[in-house]
Design a protein around this motif. Structure first.
Motif, PDB file in Angstrom:
ATOM      1  N   ASP A 105       5.992   2.571  46.472  1.00  0.00           N
ATOM      2  CA  ASP A 105       5.408   2.078  47.758  1.00  0.00           C
ATOM      3  C   ASP A 105       5.130   0.514  47.317  1.00  0.00           C
ATOM      4  O   ASP A 105       4.400   0.142  46.405  1.00  0.00           O
ATOM      5  CB  ASP A 105       4.021   2.805  48.047  1.00  0.00           C
ATOM      6  CG  ASP A 105       3.589   2.083  49.366  1.00  0.00           C
ATOM      7  OD1 ASP A 105       4.070   1.101  50.059  1.00  0.00           O
ATOM      8  OD2 ASP A 105       2.927   2.963  49.826  1.00  0.00           O
ATOM      9  N   TYR A 152       9.243  -1.647  56.475  1.00  0.00           N
ATOM     10  CA  TYR A 152       8.492  -1.739  57.813  1.00  0.00           C
ATOM     11  C   TYR A 152       8.446  -3.190  58.199  1.00  0.00           C
ATOM     12  O   TYR A 152       8.781  -4.171  57.502  1.00  0.00           O
ATOM     13  CB  TYR A 152       7.156  -1.381  57.212  1.00  0.00           C
ATOM     14  CG  TYR A 152       6.887   0.009  57.265  1.00  0.00           C
ATOM     15  CD1 TYR A 152       7.293   0.582  55.949  1.00  0.00           C
ATOM     16  CD2 TYR A 152       6.595   0.974  58.179  1.00  0.00           C
ATOM     17  CE1 TYR A 152       7.168   2.143  55.686  1.00  0.00           C
ATOM     18  CE2 TYR A 152       6.351   2.180  57.923  1.00  0.00           C
ATOM     19  CZ  TYR A 152       6.888   2.909  56.636  1.00  0.00           C
ATOM     20  OH  TYR A 152       6.701   4.009  56.431  1.00  0.00           O
ATOM     21  N   ARG A 185       6.247  -4.341  53.753  1.00  0.00           N
ATOM     22  CA  ARG A 185       6.105  -2.957  52.781  1.00  0.00           C
ATOM     23  C   ARG A 185       7.555  -2.150  52.840  1.00  0.00           C
ATOM     24  O   ARG A 185       8.375  -2.196  53.844  1.00  0.00           O
ATOM     25  CB  ARG A 185       5.338  -2.039  53.679  1.00  0.00           C
ATOM     26  CG  ARG A 185       4.904  -0.673  52.971  1.00  0.00           C
ATOM     27  CD  ARG A 185       3.937  -0.010  53.689  1.00  0.00           C
ATOM     28  NE  ARG A 185       3.680   1.210  52.838  1.00  0.00           N
ATOM     29  CZ  ARG A 185       3.252   2.609  53.458  1.00  0.00           C
ATOM     30  NH1 ARG A 185       2.972   2.675  54.909  1.00  0.00           N
ATOM     31  NH2 ARG A 185       3.063   3.516  52.520  1.00  0.00           N
ATOM     32  N   ARG A 245      -0.571  -8.896  60.184  1.00  0.00           N
ATOM     33  CA  ARG A 245      -0.173  -8.379  58.894  1.00  0.00           C
ATOM     34  C   ARG A 245       1.026  -9.070  58.431  1.00  0.00           C
ATOM     35  O   ARG A 245       1.938  -8.475  57.405  1.00  0.00           O
ATOM     36  CB  ARG A 245       0.134  -6.713  59.051  1.00  0.00           C
ATOM     37  CG  ARG A 245      -0.961  -6.154  58.890  1.00  0.00           C
ATOM     38  CD  ARG A 245      -0.762  -4.572  59.017  1.00  0.00           C
ATOM     39  NE  ARG A 245      -0.131  -4.097  60.208  1.00  0.00           N
ATOM     40  CZ  ARG A 245       0.205  -3.066  60.536  1.00  0.00           C
ATOM     41  NH1 ARG A 245       0.060  -1.808  59.756  1.00  0.00           N
ATOM     42  NH2 ARG A 245       0.669  -2.697  61.699  1.00  0.00           N
ATOM     43  N   TYR A 257       6.640  -5.785  61.422  1.00  0.00           N
ATOM     44  CA  TYR A 257       5.579  -5.457  62.615  1.00  0.00           C
ATOM     45  C   TYR A 257       5.819  -6.575  63.747  1.00  0.00           C
ATOM     46  O   TYR A 257       4.816  -7.167  64.292  1.00  0.00           O
ATOM     47  CB  TYR A 257       4.192  -5.989  61.772  1.00  0.00           C
ATOM     48  CG  TYR A 257       4.029  -5.257  60.634  1.00  0.00           C
ATOM     49  CD1 TYR A 257       3.675  -3.870  60.642  1.00  0.00           C
ATOM     50  CD2 TYR A 257       4.256  -5.940  59.438  1.00  0.00           C
ATOM     51  CE1 TYR A 257       3.396  -3.127  59.482  1.00  0.00           C
ATOM     52  CE2 TYR A 257       4.059  -5.189  58.149  1.00  0.00           C
ATOM     53  CZ  TYR A 257       3.925  -3.755  58.177  1.00  0.00           C
ATOM     54  OH  TYR A 257       3.768  -2.861  57.154  1.00  0.00           O
ATOM     55  N   THR A 317       6.252   3.238  64.607  1.00  0.00           N
ATOM     56  CA  THR A 317       5.504   4.266  64.115  1.00  0.00           C
ATOM     57  C   THR A 317       4.123   3.666  64.067  1.00  0.00           C
ATOM     58  O   THR A 317       4.057   2.426  64.538  1.00  0.00           O
ATOM     59  CB  THR A 317       5.801   4.522  62.817  1.00  0.00           C
ATOM     60  OG1 THR A 317       5.268   3.383  61.732  1.00  0.00           O
ATOM     61  CG2 THR A 317       7.096   4.779  62.449  1.00  0.00           C
ATOM     62  N   GLU A 318       2.935   4.200  63.885  1.00  0.00           N
ATOM     63  CA  GLU A 318       1.737   3.778  64.032  1.00  0.00           C
ATOM     64  C   GLU A 318       1.617   2.747  63.042  1.00  0.00           C
ATOM     65  O   GLU A 318       0.616   1.775  63.101  1.00  0.00           O
ATOM     66  CB  GLU A 318       0.702   4.979  63.831  1.00  0.00           C
ATOM     67  CG  GLU A 318       0.443   5.800  65.024  1.00  0.00           C
ATOM     68  CD  GLU A 318      -0.196   6.983  64.494  1.00  0.00           C
ATOM     69  OE1 GLU A 318      -1.205   6.753  63.378  1.00  0.00           O
ATOM     70  OE2 GLU A 318      -0.562   7.973  65.288  1.00  0.00           O
ATOM     71  N   SER A 319       2.326   2.628  61.799  1.00  0.00           N
ATOM     72  CA  SER A 319       2.268   1.408  60.861  1.00  0.00           C
ATOM     73  C   SER A 319       3.369   0.685  61.127  1.00  0.00           C
ATOM     74  O   SER A 319       3.789  -0.034  59.916  1.00  0.00           O
ATOM     75  CB  SER A 319       2.076   2.131  59.443  1.00  0.00           C
ATOM     76  OG  SER A 319       2.840   3.252  59.441  1.00  0.00           O
ATOM     77  N   GLY A 320       3.635   0.466  62.328  1.00  0.00           N
ATOM     78  CA  GLY A 320       4.890  -0.590  62.432  1.00  0.00           C
ATOM     79  C   GLY A 320       5.962   0.134  62.677  1.00  0.00           C
ATOM     80  O   GLY A 320       6.318   1.353  62.673  1.00  0.00           O
TER      81      GLY A 320
END
Ligand SMILES: Nc1ncnc2c1ncn2[C@@H]1O[C@H](COP(=O)(O)OP(=O)(O)O)[C@@H](O)[C@H]1O
Ligand SMILES: Nc1ncnc2c1ncn2[C@@H]1O[C@H](COP(=O)(O)OP(=O)(O)O)[C@@H](O)[C@H]1O
Lengths: 144, 110, 144, 110
Positions: free
Chosen positions: A12, A90, A75, A70, A92, A131-134
């Motif tokens: 990650d 990812y 990521r 962000r 944003y 997704t919820e995280s981008g």
């Protein structure tokens, strides 16, 4: 979701949204491909291809994906899940219609528009979704 | 970015002393090529012998040079492509667009 | 805690608790050291040293740190925080008294006991402590 | 692990064809060295020319060979250490324990 019970290995990565980190991320992906199990004959080609698709996806995330607070970090998830090498990048930003990106026209000699082409050509399964995280560009390559 | 320029028999030689061409340095390569043409450079040969990795932006920088050369009615050739770099030209069919030589010697012999 | 606001870059790695992954983890650490800012003259030595301390710490986590249900995976955090390159290797064993580990005695010619010595010799700050997410060996090296 | 054995002028040569010696393969190296002695090998020379990286377990495997040679009253030498590998011997002061030669030729000339 990204770390299921069949996930063998997970990296990650969070780096500044700057092109100077492309080399590092690309090289890590290359290393991962190189150190896989077994003696696949085209291990070195796979290593290059992984480096390339990660480089292209992160470049796009830097160029098009900076839309909120962000935005200063990118990521990247690299993992081995079952018999797939998975890359998730990812962003944003506003997102885009991945399926609608055309294949580059060789007669046009455009200086751009070959990143997604490389990704599609070199990976076995590619998907772009919100997704919820981008937004995430998910790329998979079978390794067995 | 390490780029070395030389003059050889009236031709301009640009040696890319980098292992990697990506979005971090391809803009600089593109600018340097354009500048060489602007300064009167003719029949450019770009030596890619040190380049082990190229991405789509690197191909783009070279295409920019190619198109500029056509506009100026002069030559633009590539030399010394590593096998994996060459494979990226082939995948994008750009090996048919560029004038590509195995090494510097062959490129300069023309 | 590991990702503070001054964290420039973060690699969170989860691999099976097997020695065959030592090369991959070591090479990633080496890559990170190699791609740092600036033109420190001993960049290549730093790359080797990072590879070595990560290899030693992960080897220990594999050998001594397998005590509960999480034992099949090892977690390694690599990051750049302020002007430090930080390595954190987690283990889920009984832990040990890091300060009490002796310097190897050259006359004994023991085949073991040089891992912690390398770590202490090559890093600027080393600490072993118990946390909620397992024991962690934290190693820092100033990079500016 | 790639280990090649050769006989040269009554000496046993072990060539380590690996870039890396760590806890994943040092046990195998140690076992192979012991086996060579058990099979009657004398005056072993270990060629580390390909080894770019060694950790404490790799040093331990070589120390095991060194101690075994002493027990059997025979020789045990290392050859071809890369600079960074050599630095690890120096840091642990093991360069004073082992018989170390720059290359294979020097080791075999003794
Ligand atoms: N993460 C992204 N967010 C938004 N748009 C994107 C993203 N990635 C790619 N695109 C769009 O897809 C197009 C094609 O991308 P690509 O093939 O990489 O070529 P290039 O980036 O050189 O134009 C881009 O021009 C851009 O419009
Ligand atoms: N993560 C750990 N958990 C428990 N004990 C450890 C751990 N790491 C090191 N040790 C202890 O410290 C000692 C010294 O470690 P090290 O210098 O790496 O040498 P070695 O592992 O070869 O014995 C080990 O023998 C072990 O007892």
């Amino acid at each position: 979701m990204c770390t299921t019970s069949e996930t063998i290995l997970n990296l990650d990565i969070m780096v500044p949204s700057q092109t100077r980190y492309l080399r590092l991320i690309g090289n890590i992906a290359e290393q991962l491909a190189r150190d896989l199990d077994g003696e696949k004959s085209d291990r070195e080609a796979l290593a290059y291809h992984l480096n390339l698709v990660v480089t292209e996806a992160v470049t796009n995330a830097i160029q098009y994906g900076c839309a909120n607070e962000r935005k200063d970090k990118i990521r990247i998830l690299l993992s081995i899940e079952n018999s797939d090498l998975c890359v998730r990048v990812y962003d944003y930003g506003q997102g885009f219609d991945f399926e609608a990106v055309p294949t580059p026209d060789i007669d046009e000699l455009s200086e751009r528009g070959r990143g997604i082409f490389f990704i599609r050509s070199l990976m076995d399964h590619v998907e772009y979704r919100k997704t919820e995280s981008g937004n995430v560009l998910e790329m998979k390559k079978r390794i067995t | 970015m390490k780029l070395v320029t030389e003059q050889r028999d009236g031709r301009t030689l640009l040696i890319v002393k980098e292992g990697r061409l990506d979005a971090h340095n391809s803009g600089e390569l593109k600018d340097r090529i354009l500048k060489l043409f602007e300064e009167g450079g003719r029949d450019l040969v770009v030596d890619l012998g040190d380049v082990q990795f190229i991405d789509s932006s690197g191909l783009g920088a070279l295409l920019s040079g190619h198109k500029n050369a056509i506009q100026r009615s002069t030559g633009f050739a590539l030399a010394g492509l590593q096998p994996r770099v060459k494979a990226m030209f082939e995948l994008t069919r750009l090996q048919r667009v560029f004038e590509i030589y195995p090494g510097l010697r062959e490129a300069l012999d023309v």
